[in-house]
Design an enzyme around this catalytic site. Structure first.
Site, PDB file in Angstrom:
ATOM      1  N   LYS A  43       0.809  -1.204   0.000  1.00 15.36           N
ATOM      2  CA  LYS A  43       0.000   0.000   0.000  1.00 15.36           C
ATOM      3  C   LYS A  43       0.853   1.271   0.000  1.00 15.36           C
ATOM      4  O   LYS A  43       0.423   2.330  -0.410  1.00 15.36           O
ATOM      5  CB  LYS A  43      -0.887   0.037   1.258  1.00 15.36           C
ATOM      6  CG  LYS A  43      -1.887  -1.041   1.377  1.00 15.36           C
ATOM      7  CD  LYS A  43      -2.675  -0.821   2.719  1.00 15.36           C
ATOM      8  CE  LYS A  43      -3.570  -1.995   3.022  1.00 15.36           C
ATOM      9  NZ  LYS A  43      -4.167  -1.859   4.376  1.00 15.36           N
ATOM     10  N   ASP A 100       7.702   2.813  -2.274  1.00 15.32           N
ATOM     11  CA  ASP A 100       7.828   3.818  -1.222  1.00 15.32           C
ATOM     12  C   ASP A 100       9.234   3.797  -0.615  1.00 15.32           C
ATOM     13  O   ASP A 100       9.925   4.793  -0.572  1.00 15.32           O
ATOM     14  CB  ASP A 100       6.780   3.580  -0.123  1.00 15.32           C
ATOM     15  CG  ASP A 100       6.658   2.096   0.253  1.00 15.32           C
ATOM     16  OD1 ASP A 100       7.443   1.274  -0.255  1.00 15.32           O
ATOM     17  OD2 ASP A 100       5.769   1.771   1.060  1.00 15.32           O
ATOM     18  N   ILE A 101       9.644   2.590  -0.169  1.00 14.95           N
ATOM     19  CA  ILE A 101      10.903   2.510   0.569  1.00 14.95           C
ATOM     20  C   ILE A 101      11.631   1.210   0.228  1.00 14.95           C
ATOM     21  O   ILE A 101      10.996   0.175   0.049  1.00 14.95           O
ATOM     22  CB  ILE A 101      10.628   2.619   2.082  1.00 14.95           C
ATOM     23  CG1 ILE A 101      11.921   2.680   2.890  1.00 14.95           C
ATOM     24  CG2 ILE A 101       9.751   1.497   2.601  1.00 14.95           C
ATOM     25  CD1 ILE A 101      11.712   3.186   4.318  1.00 14.95           C
ATOM     26  N   ASP A 103      14.362  -1.291   1.724  1.00 10.45           N
ATOM     27  CA  ASP A 103      15.006  -1.643   2.978  1.00 10.45           C
ATOM     28  C   ASP A 103      16.113  -2.668   2.672  1.00 10.45           C
ATOM     29  O   ASP A 103      17.232  -2.284   2.339  1.00 10.45           O
ATOM     30  CB  ASP A 103      13.910  -2.191   3.901  1.00 10.45           C
ATOM     31  CG  ASP A 103      14.386  -2.476   5.309  1.00 10.45           C
ATOM     32  OD1 ASP A 103      15.229  -1.729   5.809  1.00 10.45           O
ATOM     33  OD2 ASP A 103      13.897  -3.438   5.921  1.00 10.45           O
ATOM     34  N   GLY A 105      16.050  -4.614   0.054  1.00  7.45           N
ATOM     35  CA  GLY A 105      16.115  -4.712  -1.400  1.00  7.45           C
ATOM     36  C   GLY A 105      15.420  -5.960  -1.938  1.00  7.45           C
ATOM     37  O   GLY A 105      15.306  -6.135  -3.149  1.00  7.45           O
ATOM     38  N   THR A 107      12.196  -6.908  -1.865  1.00  4.49           N
ATOM     39  CA  THR A 107      10.929  -6.666  -2.563  1.00  4.49           C
ATOM     40  C   THR A 107      11.186  -6.197  -3.992  1.00  4.49           C
ATOM     41  O   THR A 107      10.592  -6.710  -4.950  1.00  4.49           O
ATOM     42  CB  THR A 107      10.090  -5.615  -1.811  1.00  4.49           C
ATOM     43  OG1 THR A 107       9.901  -6.066  -0.471  1.00  4.49           O
ATOM     44  CG2 THR A 107       8.747  -5.385  -2.475  1.00  4.49           C
ATOM     45  N   LYS A 131      17.212   2.781   2.681  1.00  7.92           N
ATOM     46  CA  LYS A 131      18.068   2.700   3.871  1.00  7.92           C
ATOM     47  C   LYS A 131      19.340   1.958   3.461  1.00  7.92           C
ATOM     48  O   LYS A 131      19.364   0.718   3.475  1.00  7.92           O
ATOM     49  CB  LYS A 131      17.372   1.899   4.968  1.00  7.92           C
ATOM     50  CG  LYS A 131      16.078   2.505   5.480  1.00  7.92           C
ATOM     51  CD  LYS A 131      15.504   1.572   6.544  1.00  7.92           C
ATOM     52  CE  LYS A 131      14.120   1.974   6.949  1.00  7.92           C
ATOM     53  NZ  LYS A 131      13.495   1.011   7.860  1.00  7.92           N
TER      54      LYS A 131
HETATM   55  P1  5GP Z   1      12.583  -4.767   1.540  1.00  9.86           P
HETATM   56  O1  5GP Z   1      12.030  -5.883   0.760  1.00  9.86           O
HETATM   57  O2  5GP Z   1      13.397  -3.791   0.741  1.00  9.86           O
HETATM   58  O3  5GP Z   1      13.343  -5.260   2.753  1.00  9.86           O
HETATM   59  O4  5GP Z   1      11.386  -4.009   2.197  1.00  9.86           O
HETATM   60  C1  5GP Z   1      10.566  -3.195   1.519  1.00  9.86           C
HETATM   61  C2  5GP Z   1       9.269  -3.037   2.251  1.00  9.86           C
HETATM   62  O5  5GP Z   1       9.447  -3.063   3.678  1.00  9.86           O
HETATM   63  C3  5GP Z   1       8.669  -1.701   1.946  1.00  9.86           C
HETATM   64  O6  5GP Z   1       7.871  -1.742   0.798  1.00  9.86           O
HETATM   65  C4  5GP Z   1       7.856  -1.442   3.213  1.00  9.86           C
HETATM   66  O7  5GP Z   1       6.603  -2.041   3.109  1.00  9.86           O
HETATM   67  C5  5GP Z   1       8.619  -2.132   4.324  1.00  9.86           C
HETATM   68  N1  5GP Z   1       9.469  -1.219   5.108  1.00  9.86           N
HETATM   69  C6  5GP Z   1      10.813  -1.286   5.263  1.00  9.86           C
HETATM   70  N2  5GP Z   1      11.250  -0.315   6.064  1.00  9.86           N
HETATM   71  C7  5GP Z   1      10.166   0.408   6.432  1.00  9.86           C
HETATM   72  C8  5GP Z   1       9.990   1.567   7.271  1.00  9.86           C
HETATM   73  O8  5GP Z   1      10.905   2.163   7.836  1.00  9.86           O
HETATM   74  N3  5GP Z   1       8.708   2.001   7.414  1.00  9.86           N
HETATM   75  C9  5GP Z   1       7.658   1.397   6.817  1.00  9.86           C
HETATM   76  N4  5GP Z   1       6.452   1.901   7.031  1.00  9.86           N
HETATM   77  N5  5GP Z   1       7.787   0.313   6.006  1.00  9.86           N
HETATM   78  C10 5GP Z   1       9.037  -0.166   5.819  1.00  9.86           C
END
Ligand code: 5GP
Length: 177
Positions: A43, A100-101, A103, A105, A107, A131
């Site tokens: 979302k 959006d973000i 973290d 990597g 996703t 991050k």
């Molecule tokens: P990744 O797969 O890169 O570890 O994580 C990506 C997903 O983790 C983002 O799409 C988000 O849903 C969630 N996420 C990671 N860090 C944060 C954060 O600091 N705040 C929020 N709200 N979601 C985060």
């Protein structure tokens, strides 16, 4: 996190300015193309995608996809799972994944791999924040708004257990005291 306070990390004005810059850059890069398919990752990316897409000066269509990588709260799970697919057939199309973000990597990596199997003309990636200290999989980011430290952030589409998603800025959640 039961008792926390919010500290503004990126102001509303800074987000607006940076989203404008990203939109200009994307509009320039795709100026000679027919149409760009923007794929927002639900979302969290809905606010960013709404603002970014309205600032573009090129033909574009909006799609959404949903994945799950965090079961609840902020506890990381090891796998990424497709929860909702998009409708558009992207064969031969230019695709830009809007996150959006970033973290770990995982996703973004999962989505690039998935959409690449559908024979698009190209797949690129855009995220509002990343991050860098948390990177596990180096998924290429073609467009990035901001880098932030390893803190949990909310606002501008980002939540914590569905709270604080609609704040106009991005804030870090800090335990109180
Ligand atoms: P990744 O797969 O890169 O570890 O994580 C990506 C997903 O983790 C983002 O799409 C988000 O849903 C969630 N996420 C990671 N860090 C944060 C954060 O600091 N705040 C929020 N709200 N979601 C985060």
């Amino acid at each position: 996190m039961e008792d926390y306070e919010l500290e503004i990390l990126i102001s509303e004005a800074d987000i607006e300015r940076r989203v404008g810059e990203l939109a200009q850059q994307i509009s320039r890069d795709y100026a000679d193309e027919d149409e760009l398919v923007l794929v927002g990752v639900l979302k969290g990316a809905f606010v960013f995608l709404a603002d970014l897409s309205r600032k573009l000066s090129i033909p574009r269509v909006i799609e959404f996809i949903a994945v799950s990588s965090y079961e609840e709260g902020s506890t990381a799970s090891n796998s990424v799972r497709l929860v909702m697919d998009m409708r558009e057939n992207i064969e031969g199309k230019q695709v830009l994944i809007v996150e959006d973000i970033v973290d770990t990597g995982r996703t973004l990596h999962f989505l690039v791999e998935l959409l690449s199997t559908r024979n698009p003309k190209s797949v690129k990636t855009c995220a509002l924040v990343r991050k860098p200290d948390r990177t596990e999989i180096d998924a290429t980011l073609d467009y990035l708004g901001f880098e932030i430290p390893d803190v949990w952030v909310v606002g501008y589409g980002l939540d914590y257990d569905e709270q604080n998603r609609t704040l106009p800025h991005i804030a870090a959640m800090k335990p109180k005291g």
